[in-house]
Design a protein around this motif. Structure first.
Motif, mmCIF file in Angstrom:
data_model
loop_
_atom_site.group_PDB
_atom_site.id
_atom_site.type_symbol
_atom_site.label_atom_id
_atom_site.label_comp_id
_atom_site.label_asym_id
_atom_site.label_seq_id
_atom_site.Cartn_x
_atom_site.Cartn_y
_atom_site.Cartn_z
ATOM 1 N N ASN A 94 -6.468 10.453 -41.676
ATOM 2 C CA ASN A 94 -7.311 11.627 -41.871
ATOM 3 C C ASN A 94 -8.745 11.185 -42.128
ATOM 4 N N PHE A 95 -9.699 12.058 -41.783
ATOM 5 C CA PHE A 95 -11.095 11.784 -42.117
ATOM 6 C C PHE A 95 -11.296 12.060 -43.603
ATOM 7 N N ARG A 96 -11.946 11.131 -44.279
ATOM 8 C CA ARG A 96 -12.206 11.307 -45.702
ATOM 9 C C ARG A 96 -13.594 10.786 -46.043
ATOM 10 N N LEU A 97 -14.425 11.673 -46.590
ATOM 11 C CA LEU A 97 -15.782 11.288 -46.966
ATOM 12 C C LEU A 97 -15.740 10.358 -48.170
ATOM 13 N N LEU A 98 -16.498 9.257 -48.086
ATOM 14 C CA LEU A 98 -16.595 8.314 -49.194
ATOM 15 C C LEU A 98 -17.911 8.499 -49.951
ATOM 16 N N LYS A 99 -19.007 8.560 -49.189
ATOM 17 C CA LYS A 99 -20.321 8.760 -49.794
ATOM 18 C C LYS A 99 -21.200 9.582 -48.851
ATOM 19 N N ASP A 100 -22.139 10.290 -49.438
ATOM 20 C CA ASP A 100 -23.128 11.024 -48.644
ATOM 21 C C ASP A 100 -24.449 10.999 -49.390
ATOM 22 N N HIS A 101 -25.527 10.706 -48.660
ATOM 23 C CA HIS A 101 -26.864 10.674 -49.254
ATOM 24 C C HIS A 101 -27.798 11.491 -48.363
ATOM 25 N N LEU A 102 -28.375 12.531 -48.933
ATOM 26 C CA LEU A 102 -29.245 13.440 -48.178
ATOM 27 C C LEU A 102 -30.624 13.487 -48.808
ATOM 28 N N VAL A 103 -31.653 13.273 -47.973
ATOM 29 C CA VAL A 103 -33.045 13.380 -48.406
ATOM 30 C C VAL A 103 -33.735 14.420 -47.529
ATOM 31 N N GLN A 104 -34.348 15.401 -48.156
ATOM 32 C CA GLN A 104 -35.158 16.404 -47.459
ATOM 33 C C GLN A 104 -36.478 16.558 -48.214
ATOM 34 N N LYS A 105 -37.578 16.380 -47.502
ATOM 35 C CA LYS A 105 -38.874 16.512 -48.156
ATOM 36 C C LYS A 105 -39.930 16.897 -47.130
ATOM 37 N N GLY A 106 -41.005 17.495 -47.621
ATOM 38 C CA GLY A 106 -42.087 17.917 -46.742
ATOM 39 C C GLY A 106 -42.185 19.424 -46.641
ATOM 40 N N PRO A 107 -43.236 19.929 -45.997
ATOM 41 C CA PRO A 107 -43.487 21.371 -45.928
ATOM 42 C C PRO A 107 -42.424 22.166 -45.168
ATOM 43 N N ALA A 108 -41.589 21.510 -44.360
ATOM 44 C CA ALA A 108 -40.554 22.242 -43.615
ATOM 45 C C ALA A 108 -39.451 22.754 -44.532
ATOM 46 N N PHE A 109 -39.365 22.202 -45.753
ATOM 47 C CA PHE A 109 -38.297 22.556 -46.675
ATOM 48 C C PHE A 109 -38.858 23.273 -47.900
ATOM 49 N N GLU A 110 -38.090 24.233 -48.395
ATOM 50 C CA GLU A 110 -38.540 25.005 -49.551
ATOM 51 C C GLU A 110 -38.658 24.131 -50.786
ATOM 52 N N GLN A 111 -37.788 23.118 -50.885
ATOM 53 C CA GLN A 111 -37.748 22.283 -52.080
ATOM 54 C C GLN A 111 -37.368 20.860 -51.702
ATOM 55 N N ALA A 112 -38.123 19.888 -52.224
ATOM 56 C CA ALA A 112 -37.772 18.493 -51.993
ATOM 57 C C ALA A 112 -36.432 18.198 -52.661
ATOM 58 N N LEU A 113 -35.593 17.445 -51.954
ATOM 59 C CA LEU A 113 -34.237 17.221 -52.443
ATOM 60 C C LEU A 113 -33.774 15.810 -52.104
ATOM 61 N N ASP A 114 -33.087 15.186 -53.055
ATOM 62 C CA ASP A 114 -32.464 13.886 -52.848
ATOM 63 C C ASP A 114 -31.108 13.952 -53.539
ATOM 64 N N SER A 115 -30.042 14.109 -52.761
ATOM 65 C CA SER A 115 -28.715 14.276 -53.351
ATOM 66 C C SER A 115 -27.779 13.169 -52.886
ATOM 67 N N SER A 116 -26.906 12.746 -53.796
ATOM 68 C CA SER A 116 -25.933 11.696 -53.498
ATOM 69 C C SER A 116 -24.551 12.146 -53.959
ATOM 70 N N ILE A 117 -23.556 11.899 -53.113
ATOM 71 C CA ILE A 117 -22.171 12.207 -53.432
ATOM 72 C C ILE A 117 -21.379 10.912 -53.389
ATOM 73 N N ASP A 118 -20.624 10.647 -54.442
ATOM 74 C CA ASP A 118 -19.758 9.470 -54.503
ATOM 75 C C ASP A 118 -18.356 9.955 -54.853
ATOM 76 N N THR A 119 -17.477 9.997 -53.858
ATOM 77 C CA THR A 119 -16.149 10.551 -54.102
ATOM 78 C C THR A 119 -15.286 9.623 -54.950
ATOM 79 N N SER A 120 -15.556 8.312 -54.926
ATOM 80 C CA SER A 120 -14.768 7.395 -55.755
ATOM 81 C C SER A 120 -15.041 7.614 -57.234
#
Length: 279
Positions: A94-120
């Protein structure tokens, strides 16, 4: 007496409705089984408004180490904004997410964001800028289910199949506080597209966000539920992403992502012609 009974009945119904709204949405979801193994990929994408205006150019890369795949999607916007997401997942049975790191910044986005998910670690860390311009950092423990889909929705769609009427998976939504929501995925039919003189058909999937409990009810009443995302997947023995239309962030506009067509410089074209003439 009748008025008292009617009032009691209304109060009972109101309390019952409140209890229903406060119960979290039952996930009823499960990991997606691996039918097509991911591998080495480097693709080029373009992000546009629905009326065709180009906003950003993107790179999609995928590297595989055993059963572990690292998928990275980067969009560089013309206004200097950046969307950069790296998802690491396993593809054993099965597909299983281990980690995810998302960065969104700049005028195209309402709010600058840096999020990290660690399922372990069962942790979600979010760095964001509040309304006063101050940077905030919060790490929360979240019971992360095995069907988490952050950063890998197109991969899952290539493995679900158009014959399955409804699939539910989970996702962490950042608002910016992390919240576990459901994604309901359903095929809505086939659509034809062409490449040169060759015609092909892609299955169109609708991906909806479901927010449970009182929060979901309030979001629905206030019109804060994000619009569905539509994703087109080419079927067959080697399924492939064709395009998508949906928001890149909560309450964001609907944007279109498509495969990019390469353009060659005039010098390259003249070099090919010169080589051809020599032969």
């Amino acid at each position: 007496m009748r008025c008292h009974k009617a009032a009691t009945t209304r109060l009972f119904l109101l309390l019952a409705l409140s209890c229903v709204l406060l119960i979290p949405l039952a996930l009823q979801s499960e990991p997606v089984r691996v039918r097509h193994v991911e591998g080495l990929v480097h693709g080029f994408l373009v992000l546009r408004t629905l009326d065709g205006k180009t906003l950003a150019e993107g790179d999609l890369t995928e590297l595989c180490d055993g059963d572990v795949v690292t998928n990275r999607l980067v969009f560089h916007f013309k206004d200097g904004s950046l969307h950069d997401e790296t998802a690491v997942f396993s593809q054993s049975h099965n597909f299983r997410l281990l980690k995810d790191h998302l960065v969104q910044k700049g005028p195209a986005f309402e709010q600058a964001l840096d999020s990290s998910i660690d399922t372990s670690k069962q942790e979600v860390t979010i760095r964001y800028t509040d309304k006063d311009g101050k940077e905030q950092v919060a790490t929360e423990h979240v019971d992360l289910p095995p069907d988490l889909a952050n950063g890998i929705v197109p991969t899952l769609l290539k493995n679900i199949g158009s014959n399955k009427s409804l699939t539910k998976v989970s996702m962490i939504a950042t608002t910016p506080k992390p919240r576990l929501v459901n994604l309901t995925i359903s095929p809505t039919g086939e659509e034809q597209f062409s490449i040169g003189n060759s015609s092909h058909k892609a299955t169109r999937y609708e991906v909806k966000v479901e927010i449970g409990g009182l929060t979901g009810w309030i979001a629905h009443v206030m019109g804060k539920i994000p619009p569905p995302t539509h994703i087109w997947i080419l079927g067959g023995d080697a399924p492939a992403f064709v395009k998508s239309e949906g928001p890149l962030f909560m309450n964001g506009p609907v944007w279109r992502i498509e495969l990019a067509s390469p353009t060659w410089s005039q010098a390259a074209a003249e070099n090919v012609k010169t080589q051809s003439d020599k032969q």
